[in-house]
Design a protein around this motif. Structure first.
Motif, PDB file in Angstrom:
ATOM      1  N   ILE A 220       0.816  -1.219   0.000  1.00 39.04           N
ATOM      2  CA  ILE A 220       0.000   0.000   0.000  1.00 39.04           C
ATOM      3  C   ILE A 220       0.848   1.267   0.000  1.00 39.04           C
ATOM      4  O   ILE A 220       0.321   2.359  -0.136  1.00 39.04           O
ATOM      5  N   GLY A 221       2.147   1.112   0.170  1.00 44.95           N
ATOM      6  CA  GLY A 221       3.043   2.260   0.069  1.00 44.95           C
ATOM      7  C   GLY A 221       3.275   3.024   1.355  1.00 44.95           C
ATOM      8  O   GLY A 221       3.529   4.228   1.319  1.00 44.95           O
ATOM      9  N   CYS A 222       3.189   2.344   2.489  1.00 50.50           N
ATOM     10  CA  CYS A 222       3.515   3.005   3.750  1.00 50.50           C
ATOM     11  C   CYS A 222       4.612   2.205   4.453  1.00 50.50           C
ATOM     12  O   CYS A 222       4.921   1.090   4.045  1.00 50.50           O
ATOM     13  N   VAL A 223       5.170   2.775   5.493  1.00 47.18           N
ATOM     14  CA  VAL A 223       6.190   2.046   6.254  1.00 47.18           C
ATOM     15  C   VAL A 223       5.489   1.097   7.223  1.00 47.18           C
ATOM     16  O   VAL A 223       4.362   1.360   7.659  1.00 47.18           O
ATOM     17  N   PRO A 224       6.125  -0.020   7.552  1.00 48.21           N
ATOM     18  CA  PRO A 224       5.485  -0.998   8.445  1.00 48.21           C
ATOM     19  C   PRO A 224       5.061  -0.416   9.794  1.00 48.21           C
ATOM     20  O   PRO A 224       4.017  -0.804  10.330  1.00 48.21           O
ATOM     21  N   GLN A 225       5.831   0.511  10.333  1.00 45.63           N
ATOM     22  CA  GLN A 225       5.487   1.079  11.633  1.00 45.63           C
ATOM     23  C   GLN A 225       4.146   1.808  11.584  1.00 45.63           C
ATOM     24  O   GLN A 225       3.387   1.784  12.559  1.00 45.63           O
ATOM     25  N   THR A 226       3.856   2.449  10.470  1.00 50.46           N
ATOM     26  CA  THR A 226       2.575   3.141  10.314  1.00 50.46           C
ATOM     27  C   THR A 226       1.432   2.144  10.336  1.00 50.46           C
ATOM     28  O   THR A 226       0.454   2.306  11.075  1.00 50.46           O
ATOM     29  N   LEU A 227       1.556   1.091   9.539  1.00 51.87           N
ATOM     30  CA  LEU A 227       0.504   0.080   9.495  1.00 51.87           C
ATOM     31  C   LEU A 227       0.377  -0.627  10.839  1.00 51.87           C
ATOM     32  O   LEU A 227      -0.729  -0.916  11.286  1.00 51.87           O
ATOM     33  N   HIS A 228       1.485  -0.873  11.502  1.00 52.14           N
ATOM     34  CA  HIS A 228       1.430  -1.498  12.826  1.00 52.14           C
ATOM     35  C   HIS A 228       0.603  -0.646  13.793  1.00 52.14           C
ATOM     36  O   HIS A 228      -0.204  -1.166  14.562  1.00 52.14           O
ATOM     37  N   GLY A 229       0.796   0.661  13.732  1.00 54.10           N
ATOM     38  CA  GLY A 229       0.011   1.556  14.582  1.00 54.10           C
ATOM     39  C   GLY A 229      -1.473   1.474  14.275  1.00 54.10           C
ATOM     40  O   GLY A 229      -2.310   1.470  15.190  1.00 54.10           O
ATOM     41  N   TRP A 230      -1.819   1.405  13.001  1.00 48.53           N
ATOM     42  CA  TRP A 230      -3.231   1.287  12.623  1.00 48.53           C
ATOM     43  C   TRP A 230      -3.824  -0.027  13.118  1.00 48.53           C
ATOM     44  O   TRP A 230      -4.951  -0.063  13.608  1.00 48.53           O
ATOM     45  N   VAL A 231      -3.065  -1.112  12.979  1.00 50.58           N
ATOM     46  CA  VAL A 231      -3.534  -2.426  13.430  1.00 50.58           C
ATOM     47  C   VAL A 231      -3.706  -2.422  14.945  1.00 50.58           C
ATOM     48  O   VAL A 231      -4.716  -2.901  15.466  1.00 50.58           O
ATOM     49  N   ALA A 232      -2.729  -1.877  15.657  1.00 54.80           N
ATOM     50  CA  ALA A 232      -2.815  -1.826  17.118  1.00 54.80           C
ATOM     51  C   ALA A 232      -4.049  -1.039  17.556  1.00 54.80           C
ATOM     52  O   ALA A 232      -4.766  -1.451  18.482  1.00 54.80           O
TER      53      ALA A 232
END
Length: 69
Positions: free
Chosen positions: A43-55
């Motif tokens: 999706i074009g984001c860094v893993p830390q960003t997606l991790h925050g959304w998932v959390a």
């Protein structure tokens, strides 16, 4: 002028889809982090960003402790 990098803004739809992909396809990866890394790249984001959304989604669903949105 500031030295801060401009962070891209992701629509709520993109965030929801990315989180849903992690939740639905997480079992296909050896860990949740591996799923996050793979999907973030798509999706074009860094893993830390997606991790925050998932959390946050897990907190909102009561699956993780912490404040919900």
């Amino acid at each position: 002028m500031t030295d801060k990098k401009q962070r891209p803004h992701y629509s709520p739809e993109v965030r929801e889809r990315a989180v849903r992909m992690v939740m639905e396809h997480g079992g296909e990866y050896p860990s949740q982090w591996a799923a996050i890394v793979s999907i973030a790249g798509k999706i074009g984001c860094v893993p830390q960003t997606l991790h925050g959304w998932v959390a946050q989604a897990e907190r909102d669903a009561g699956k993780r402790s912490g404040p919900s949105t």
